[in-house]
Design a protein around this motif. Structure first.
Motif, PDB file in Angstrom:
ATOM      1  N   ASP A   7       0.859  -1.181   0.000  1.00 34.25           N
ATOM      2  CA  ASP A   7       0.000   0.000   0.000  1.00 34.25           C
ATOM      3  C   ASP A   7       0.898   1.234   0.000  1.00 34.25           C
ATOM      4  N   LYS A   8       0.996   1.893  -1.154  1.00 33.34           N
ATOM      5  CA  LYS A   8       1.937   3.004  -1.304  1.00 33.34           C
ATOM      6  C   LYS A   8       1.542   4.228  -0.488  1.00 33.34           C
ATOM      7  N   ASP A   9       0.300   4.312  -0.089  1.00 30.95           N
ATOM      8  CA  ASP A   9      -0.107   5.431   0.776  1.00 30.95           C
ATOM      9  C   ASP A   9       0.389   5.214   2.200  1.00 30.95           C
ATOM     10  N   LEU A  10       0.509   3.960   2.599  1.00 33.61           N
ATOM     11  CA  LEU A  10       0.976   3.656   3.956  1.00 33.61           C
ATOM     12  C   LEU A  10       2.494   3.621   4.036  1.00 33.61           C
ATOM     13  N   CYS A  11       3.154   3.138   2.996  1.00 31.33           N
ATOM     14  CA  CYS A  11       4.606   2.958   3.016  1.00 31.33           C
ATOM     15  C   CYS A  11       5.308   4.279   3.306  1.00 31.33           C
ATOM     16  N   ILE A  12       6.248   4.226   4.262  1.00 30.55           N
ATOM     17  CA  ILE A  12       7.031   5.422   4.588  1.00 30.55           C
ATOM     18  C   ILE A  12       8.449   5.325   4.018  1.00 30.55           C
ATOM     19  N   GLY A  13       8.690   4.289   3.198  1.00 32.51           N
ATOM     20  CA  GLY A  13       9.966   4.181   2.501  1.00 32.51           C
ATOM     21  C   GLY A  13      11.136   3.783   3.372  1.00 32.51           C
ATOM     22  N   CYS A  18      12.782  -4.413   1.348  1.00 30.40           N
ATOM     23  CA  CYS A  18      13.746  -4.655   0.265  1.00 30.40           C
ATOM     24  C   CYS A  18      14.995  -5.326   0.810  1.00 30.40           C
ATOM     25  N   GLY A  19      15.393  -4.940   2.032  1.00 31.25           N
ATOM     26  CA  GLY A  19      16.555  -5.553   2.645  1.00 31.25           C
ATOM     27  C   GLY A  19      16.300  -6.999   3.022  1.00 31.25           C
ATOM     28  N   ARG A  26      11.268  -3.915  -4.183  1.00 31.59           N
ATOM     29  CA  ARG A  26      12.262  -2.902  -4.554  1.00 31.59           C
ATOM     30  C   ARG A  26      11.646  -1.535  -4.314  1.00 31.59           C
ATOM     31  N   MET A  27      12.512  -0.516  -4.261  1.00 28.12           N
ATOM     32  CA  MET A  27      12.034   0.848  -4.090  1.00 28.12           C
ATOM     33  C   MET A  27      11.786   1.443  -5.472  1.00 28.12           C
ATOM     34  N   ASN A  28      10.704   2.198  -5.622  1.00 31.10           N
ATOM     35  CA  ASN A  28      10.452   2.850  -6.904  1.00 31.10           C
ATOM     36  C   ASN A  28      10.983   4.293  -6.877  1.00 31.10           C
ATOM     37  N   GLN A  30       9.536   6.993  -6.556  1.00 29.52           N
ATOM     38  CA  GLN A  30       8.876   7.825  -5.545  1.00 29.52           C
ATOM     39  C   GLN A  30       9.355   7.511  -4.127  1.00 29.52           C
ATOM     40  N   GLY A  31      10.306   6.587  -3.995  1.00 30.50           N
ATOM     41  CA  GLY A  31      10.808   6.240  -2.681  1.00 30.50           C
ATOM     42  C   GLY A  31       9.871   5.338  -1.899  1.00 30.50           C
ATOM     43  N   LYS A  32       8.972   4.667  -2.622  1.00 32.83           N
ATOM     44  CA  LYS A  32       8.047   3.722  -1.990  1.00 32.83           C
ATOM     45  C   LYS A  32       8.396   2.321  -2.449  1.00 32.83           C
ATOM     46  N   ALA A  33       8.079   1.352  -1.609  1.00 34.15           N
ATOM     47  CA  ALA A  33       8.341  -0.028  -2.001  1.00 34.15           C
ATOM     48  C   ALA A  33       7.285  -0.511  -2.978  1.00 34.15           C
ATOM     49  N   GLU A  34       7.681  -1.452  -3.807  1.00 32.86           N
ATOM     50  CA  GLU A  34       6.723  -2.117  -4.677  1.00 32.86           C
ATOM     51  C   GLU A  34       7.121  -3.574  -4.789  1.00 32.86           C
TER      52      GLU A  34
END
Ligand code: F3S
Length: 63
Positions: A7-13, A18-19, A26-28, A30-34
């Motif tokens: 949920d890209k609205d919830l993700c704080i990056g 990813c780790g 992976r990070m996109n 916009q600095g959000k995970a996908e």
């Protein structure tokens, strides 16, 4: 097979997912995970760990 969804609205990056499981997350730009790949039998434990570790519970299984 199940897939995971961020949920890209919830993700704080924070990048934790990813780790923990770079094969799926992976990070996109916009600095959000996908989730860029579906998980497989080998890494689904790591995916679950990423789900459990995300500080804002932004990751979920999706049917
Ligand atoms: Fe975002 Fe949670 Fe991953 S905050 S970067 S989805 S661990």
């Amino acid at each position: 097979m199940k897939a995971t969804k961020v949920d890209k609205d919830l993700c704080i990056g924070c990048g934790l997912c990813c780790g923990i499981c770079g094969e799926v997350f992976r990070m996109n730009e916009q600095g959000k995970a996908e989730a860029y790949q579906p998980e497989n039998a080998e890494n689904q434990g790591a995916v679950q760990e990423a789900i459990d570790s995300c500080p804002v519970s932004a990751i979920a299984w999706e049917d």
